[in-house]
Design a protein around this motif. Sequence first.
Motif, PDB file in Angstrom:
ATOM      1  N   LEU A 287       2.174   1.854  -3.443  1.00  0.00           N
ATOM      2  CA  LEU A 287       1.093   2.236  -4.374  1.00  0.00           C
ATOM      3  C   LEU A 287       0.879   3.751  -4.242  1.00  0.00           C
TER       4      LEU A 287
ATOM      5  N   ARG B 214       0.974  -1.118   0.171  1.00  0.00           N
ATOM      6  CA  ARG B 214       0.121  -0.112  -0.137  1.00  0.00           C
ATOM      7  C   ARG B 214       1.006   1.107   0.019  1.00  0.00           C
ATOM      8  N   GLN B 215       1.966   1.316   0.834  1.00  0.00           N
ATOM      9  CA  GLN B 215       3.017   2.493   0.594  1.00  0.00           C
ATOM     10  C   GLN B 215       3.525   2.402  -0.624  1.00  0.00           C
TER      11      GLN B 215
END
Length: 112
Positions: A35, A32-33
């Motif tokens: 992304l 997620r980071q």
Amino acid sequence: MTKELSVEDAEKKARELLDRRIASVRTLVTARQRLAELREQVAEAERDHVRLYNAALSDGWSPDELRKLGLTEPEKKARTRRRAAAKKPAADTTGVDGQATAPAPEPEPSLN
């Protein structure tokens, strides 16, 4: 005959299960980071594209000429519309007996 489970064995098995679960969350957070970082890079590249495209127009290139060179116009972002504030319902102008009443007059300003 069943083997009795010791507290240490139960704790070890529970910790192994938790460690696997924590590892999957760690991997998910890392993805997620990444992304979020890539999205910021794309946004920055889009801003640069708009700036440089406009610089080319300022230098005398026409949109048609740039298109013929394979340089497309930056995509226009869809503007988000703000919702209009909800209208307040009109004040009830019926009296206690169901008869229509006139709204109260506005007070006149004093001249003091």
